[in-house]
Design a protein around this motif. Structure first.
Motif, PDB file in Angstrom:
ATOM      1  N   LEU A   4       0.815  -1.219   0.000  1.00 17.67           N
ATOM      2  CA  LEU A   4       0.000   0.000   0.000  1.00 17.67           C
ATOM      3  C   LEU A   4       0.849   1.269   0.000  1.00 17.67           C
ATOM      4  N   SER A   5       1.997   1.234   0.659  1.00 14.16           N
ATOM      5  CA  SER A   5       2.871   2.421   0.625  1.00 14.16           C
ATOM      6  C   SER A   5       3.362   2.685  -0.787  1.00 14.16           C
ATOM      7  N   LEU A   6       3.648   1.624  -1.536  1.00 12.23           N
ATOM      8  CA  LEU A   6       4.046   1.778  -2.935  1.00 12.23           C
ATOM      9  C   LEU A   6       2.902   2.355  -3.762  1.00 12.23           C
ATOM     10  N   LYS A   7       1.703   1.892  -3.480  1.00 11.93           N
ATOM     11  CA  LYS A   7       0.535   2.342  -4.241  1.00 11.93           C
ATOM     12  C   LYS A   7       0.298   3.839  -4.049  1.00 11.93           C
ATOM     13  N   VAL A   8       0.386   4.304  -2.818  1.00 11.45           N
ATOM     14  CA  VAL A   8       0.207   5.730  -2.540  1.00 11.45           C
ATOM     15  C   VAL A   8       1.338   6.540  -3.176  1.00 11.45           C
ATOM     16  N   THR A   9       2.556   5.997  -3.153  1.00 15.77           N
ATOM     17  CA  THR A   9       3.673   6.688  -3.799  1.00 15.77           C
ATOM     18  C   THR A   9       3.431   6.809  -5.297  1.00 15.77           C
ATOM     19  N   GLY A  10       2.928   5.738  -5.919  1.00 17.27           N
ATOM     20  CA  GLY A  10       2.604   5.787  -7.337  1.00 17.27           C
ATOM     21  C   GLY A  10       1.566   6.844  -7.644  1.00 17.27           C
ATOM     22  N   LEU A  11       0.575   6.984  -6.772  1.00 22.09           N
ATOM     23  CA  LEU A  11      -0.445   8.030  -6.935  1.00 22.09           C
ATOM     24  C   LEU A  11       0.191   9.414  -6.863  1.00 22.09           C
ATOM     25  N   LEU A  12       0.999   9.662  -5.834  1.00 17.02           N
ATOM     26  CA  LEU A  12       1.610  10.984  -5.670  1.00 17.02           C
ATOM     27  C   LEU A  12       2.541  11.318  -6.834  1.00 17.02           C
ATOM     28  N   ASN A  13       3.246  10.312  -7.344  1.00 19.31           N
ATOM     29  CA  ASN A  13       4.104  10.541  -8.500  1.00 19.31           C
ATOM     30  C   ASN A  13       3.271  10.971  -9.712  1.00 19.31           C
ATOM     31  N   TRP A  14       2.108  10.340  -9.908  1.00 18.35           N
ATOM     32  CA  TRP A  14       1.230  10.726 -11.026  1.00 18.35           C
ATOM     33  C   TRP A  14       0.740  12.166 -10.844  1.00 18.35           C
TER      34      TRP A  14
END
Length: 464
Positions: free
Chosen positions: A243-253
């Motif tokens: 989930l931490s990776l998923k949120v990071t992917g969102l913020l990067n987008w």
């Protein structure tokens, strides 16, 4: 923290500053007696995360068992000019021995978390990745490496002087019913906001999902995206540990495709959003302030509320030696100022991932980024008992629901509260007490106007 714990971090994590080094050695001097544990078994390597202008390695050219002495202890140092990364080599048994002495010590900040986890995981500095914010620290996570198998269009430009908002609903691939219920309910209020004095300009909306190994779910997900075009898929396997990776992917987008947005709302797919109160809150805070907004939780002692052997939370001594955890937000409903996205990503670049994304994002990374961490009891309510009530709806911004029926019920009450004042009102009961403190009369007043900003006060969370 006592001096011996400082020494543990120094030796455990290669925390030897360049200005402390004279010629070929570093001297530890203490007025008290100190113990340095160095042995000659199998070497264990990990990256120095701080300070080094040169590449440093600690040689195992001397064999010390438990040494107690008053004199300074010399740890030899050699310079390797041929290396392209910072490496410190110590004994694995030494690591485990020193890590053992951190058990049940008070949590002492994101800096020492970073040092400990870097040593534990054997992380190396990514010298080919530029830091988003210089001075945050060596890069260990490449936050720009994410790909998006399917994505929404980039955020459109802001058309008005109103607050612009990007909405990200965190969802699992198999949660088809939850996404369908959300599409039928609170996003409709975004299109026709009743508090017209302070509307929101929605520049983007997306359900955020990861990858699935189930071919049937994958096919249905592709069909759903083809139909609605409101999904952002991050190229990571969608499971709790990621989930931490998923949120990071969102913020990067958001950083790349929605850079001018005023605010980002991140909610889970079991959360209802009172759009009217959200608009009121966002209009009361400047988007230029690098802030995050949510409901405070955490700070608990692990043995009291979080068991060490709980397989979901993963607070084992090996992964979290400290006896307490930092404060953070209940992550099912938070707001991030657009101006805070880049510094938050920069902190993620330099902070080892932790399995618990709520604590990782706010308790560790937002603290490291020195964001203003604003807290309110009303911005998010976790599992309210009486959610389908006009007074609750009027005084809350986001809240968690247990079923689609509860989502529909919340939407029905919210819709009527703001659009049909005769059908749904908040009834406030007060009491008139006589001079002898005797109950004289019960008074009722009906409230059907929208809440105002002063009804949503925000404090500040202590950063630790």
């Amino acid at each position: 923290m006592h001096w011996h714990k400082q020494l543990i971090y120094a030796v455990l994590c290669g925390d030897l500053r360049e200005h402390d080094v004279e010629n070929s050695s570093t001297m530890f001097t203490r007025s008290n007696r100190i113990a340095v544990l160095i042995s000659s078994s199998v070497l264990f390597s990990f990256t120095i995360l701080q300070f080094s202008q040169s590449n440093i390695s600690y040689e195992n050219d001397s064999s010390f068992t438990s040494v107690f002495q008053e004199e300074p202890v010399e740890i030899r140092r050699t310079i390797r000019e041929d290396l392209n990364q910072n490496i410190v080599t110590i004994d694995r048994d030494l690591f485990e021995e020193m890590a053992f002495h951190l058990r049940d010590a008070p949590y002492d900040g994101v800096g020492n978390y970073t040092r400990f986890m870097t040593a534990l995981l054997g992380l190396k500095e990514l010298t080919d990745v530029e830091p988003l914010v210089p001075g945050t620290g060596p890069v260990i996570n490449d936050v720009s490496s994410f790909e998006y198998p399917f994505a929404i269009a980039p955020c459109r430009e802001k058309l008005t002087n109103h607050r612009s908002l990007f909405i990200a609903v965190i969802s699992a691939p198999r949660n088809f019913e939850r996404r369908a219920t959300i599409r039928r309910t609170w996003p409709n209020h975004l299109k026709n906001q009743t508090n017209s004095n302070k509307p929101l300009d929605i520049v983007g909306f997306s359900f955020v999902v990861g990858l699935t190994k189930d071919d049937v779910i994958h096919q249905k997900l592709m069909e759903e995206n083809e139909r609605y075009r409101d999904m952002l898929q991050v190229n990571m396997h969608d499971k709790y540990r990621n989930l931490s990776l998923k949120v990071t992917g969102l913020l990067n987008w958001v950083h790349h495709y929605c850079p001018q947005v005023d605010f980002v709302l991140k909610v889970d797919d079991d959360v209802y959003v009172n759009v009217h109160n959200l608009a009121t809150v966002l209009h009361s805070h400047p988007p230029s302030e690098r802030s995050v907004y949510g409901r405070k939780c955490g700070g608990d002692t692990i043995s009291e509320r979080i068991p060490r052997n709980d397989s979901k939370w993963i607070f084992t001594y090996e992964s979290w030696p400290w006896r307490n955890i930092p404060q953070y937000y209940q992550g099912a409903g938070i707001v991030i100022a657009g101006s805070a996205v880049r510094p938050l990503l920069a902190a993620i670049q330099t902070t080892p991932y932790f399995i618990w994304d709520d604590m990782y994002l706010i308790g560790l990374c937002a603290v490291k980024a020195r964001l203003r961490i604003r807290t309110s009891e009303s911005i998010f309510v976790d599992w309210p008992k009486n959610y389908a009530d006009p007074c609750f709806v009027r005084n809350a911004v986001t809240w968690t629901l247990r079923s689609s029926d509860q989502m529909n019920s919340s939407h029905f009450v919210t819709h009527n509260l703001y659009r049909n004042s005769t059908a749904s009102r908040c009834v406030v009961r007060t009491y008139d007490v006589g001079p002898n403190v005797t109950l004289v009369n019960q008074l009722e007043s009906q409230i059907n106007e929208t809440a105002i900003a002063s009804e949503f006060p925000f404090g500040f969370m202590e950063q630790n």
